[in-house]
Scaffold this motif. Sequence first.
Motif, mmCIF file in Angstrom:
data_model
loop_
_atom_site.group_PDB
_atom_site.id
_atom_site.type_symbol
_atom_site.label_atom_id
_atom_site.label_comp_id
_atom_site.label_asym_id
_atom_site.label_seq_id
_atom_site.Cartn_x
_atom_site.Cartn_y
_atom_site.Cartn_z
ATOM 1 N N GLN A 615 51.750 -15.498 -75.504
ATOM 2 C CA GLN A 615 52.229 -15.159 -74.158
ATOM 3 C C GLN A 615 51.525 -16.026 -73.114
ATOM 4 O OE1 GLN A 615 51.567 -10.825 -74.157
ATOM 5 N NE2 GLN A 615 53.774 -10.569 -74.499
ATOM 6 N N SER A 617 52.639 -18.306 -71.007
ATOM 7 C CA SER A 617 53.244 -18.390 -69.680
ATOM 8 C C SER A 617 52.806 -17.220 -68.806
ATOM 9 C CB SER A 617 54.767 -18.425 -69.804
ATOM 10 O OG SER A 617 55.370 -18.502 -68.530
ATOM 11 N N ALA A 618 52.855 -16.016 -69.357
ATOM 12 C CA ALA A 618 52.434 -14.835 -68.592
ATOM 13 C C ALA A 618 50.944 -14.884 -68.283
ATOM 14 C CB ALA A 618 52.767 -13.573 -69.380
ATOM 15 N N LYS A 621 50.473 -17.284 -65.304
ATOM 16 C CA LYS A 621 50.971 -16.725 -64.056
ATOM 17 C C LYS A 621 50.104 -15.581 -63.549
ATOM 18 C CE LYS A 621 55.819 -18.069 -64.608
ATOM 19 N NZ LYS A 621 57.222 -17.617 -64.747
ATOM 20 N N SER A 622 49.430 -14.895 -64.484
ATOM 21 C CA SER A 622 48.558 -13.791 -64.064
ATOM 22 C C SER A 622 47.385 -14.294 -63.240
ATOM 23 C CB SER A 622 48.050 -13.025 -65.283
ATOM 24 O OG SER A 622 47.101 -13.800 -66.017
#
Length: 652
Positions: A615, A617-618, A621-622
């Motif tokens: 994960q 990408s998440a 972005k976090s």
Amino acid sequence: MSKVQLYVYDLSNGLAKQLSRQLTGRQIDGIWHTSVVVFGKEIFYGQGICITEPGKSHHGRPLQVVDMGETAIDEGTVEEYLTEMRDHYTADKYHLLDFNCNSFTNDMVGFLTGGSIPSLSTDLPSDFLSTPFGAALRPTIDNMYRRPVPGATPTPPSDVAQSAANAAAASPNPQLAASLLQAVATRAAQGQQLPTPSPSGSSTPSTQTLAAPIHMTTNPSSWQSLLKSHRAVTAFFTSATCSPCRMIEPVFEEIARSKTQGRSPGQVAFAKIDLGTGLSSQVAAEYGVRVTPTFIFFLDGKKTHEMKGADGPELRTQVDLLFYQAFPPHPHQSLSLPAVQSLSLNPILFQQVPALDSVVNKLNSSIDASQTWPSTVTKDSVKATLSALVLAYLKARFPPATDDPKKPAHNVLATTVLLNKWAEVTSALSEALTPAELFPLADLWRLALLDEGIGGWASTANNDPVTLLLPRTDSTPPRNYTLVVLRMLSNAFATVSLARKVTGTALREQLTAFLVRTLLHDDVAVRTAAASLAFNVAAYLQKIRVEKVRSGRSVEVDGGDGDWEVEVVSAVVEAISQEKQSEEVVHRLTACLAFLLRLSPLYEEHLGPLLEVLQASATLKSKLGKGGCGEDGIAKKNVRQLVTEVAEKLCP
């Protein structure tokens, strides 16, 4: 029936194996000369086609004898074949890289057995020319074998000397290269290099006749062997009486040279098939070739296209199309990645000059207090080396007034004597002192590796500081030692040849284990240094891949790199997810991740699916939101743009 043997000689008498890594940055075990032994005769190409009793040539005894099988061709037919080949393999066509003994041997083995000689001989020119040293030396070698052309202006000796100087500068060991190349350049300029012309040979300059690695094919057996062993093949059917062939020939040679530069063996080949030589007409008949010039293109052994006529632009187009089919471009080449492309590929270096007297004094105190000491050196001699040689050099090389520590205020060079003594001292201290006591020594080396001369020495030395000090990180070293070694390793990337060594297979496992541990260290300064080292590793790899793409070569990964890339990408993503404190660490790790992913040959099959599982990408972005990194997330605009771009375009 007769047994067919391949005699293998090393023209360097062992010097290539001993010095090649210092000169080219790549291990080359020999400069191979080969000959064929059949019907009790040794046959080779040099001053034309030569025949002697086995083992009785001027090359002496062969280094290796390889059994190539048996031939069903009778001795009379072999004699007829050699008679035809003498008009082709003439003394004045000989060229050290392009058209040599191995070209002839490969052709003759194909005629006799249908096989081919080992690739270590045929691929040596490509291996050599793909190094910066080899590419720079090419003009000097060409000039050694260039025949006078009526009306042409001779190459000035200054141009020959300049090409030699360029080659020396491209070598990881310029001093050694310069001394050898001076003799080569002098020989070329004096014209002492020309072989005795063959009465039947033409006066065509060999560098205009052939270009590595063009394969001369004169029989169906050698042609089929070539076709089976290379993925993309371009065949040029020509003849000696064809004027358009002579017009298109230089274009074909230039394309062959540019398209094969740096490619791995077995990928591409350019074949020249003269219909009037040997059994070449049988190869032409197989494809219905009746006119010259004709070009036929093959992919995985199957014909894809045929082109007739001397049309240079069309030939380039068809070769480009063949390469596109054989080696499709990386999907990332079509992506718009402005934030990633704006990143510098230069290494992050730690250039602060410490109080040198204090560092050496601290080290001397640890030496005095040591209870275990190797018998090879005395404490007094070690301290004398540190104070009288090392300290004096570093003070002169990095005086306090220098604004840029990498650029010396004075032309101060570290001598080989100094470096060897310093390495001897380092070896003794790495045994006698604990990591907590060793960190001042690592800090001295950290500063010294900013000097590219020292970096070049370390790239070839067996007792360089990286090899001696990195193993002391195997356990859980104290914070100071960990931090300084990370910074020392980062500075190793100031020199390309040392970067190659640090990332090579011999040190990679230790380097990676140390890096993975320190990316999650409790101390933010250690994490920053670890992120810097990770960035340097990835930037070095990215630079190689970008250069390959720019030059039209395929981006590849060797057998041992796949698992390593997966391990490093996993560690970097985890480190980004855990980093809540330092925006700088996130910035460097995101840039590192971008370089590891962009243009990676493992992306679609391995790294893409891995990023989905992690994960990634998440995770990236976090970092942009509250609490992701700092109280309000990443604040700097350029860092936010980079994180967003990597998350949305490089992470599935």
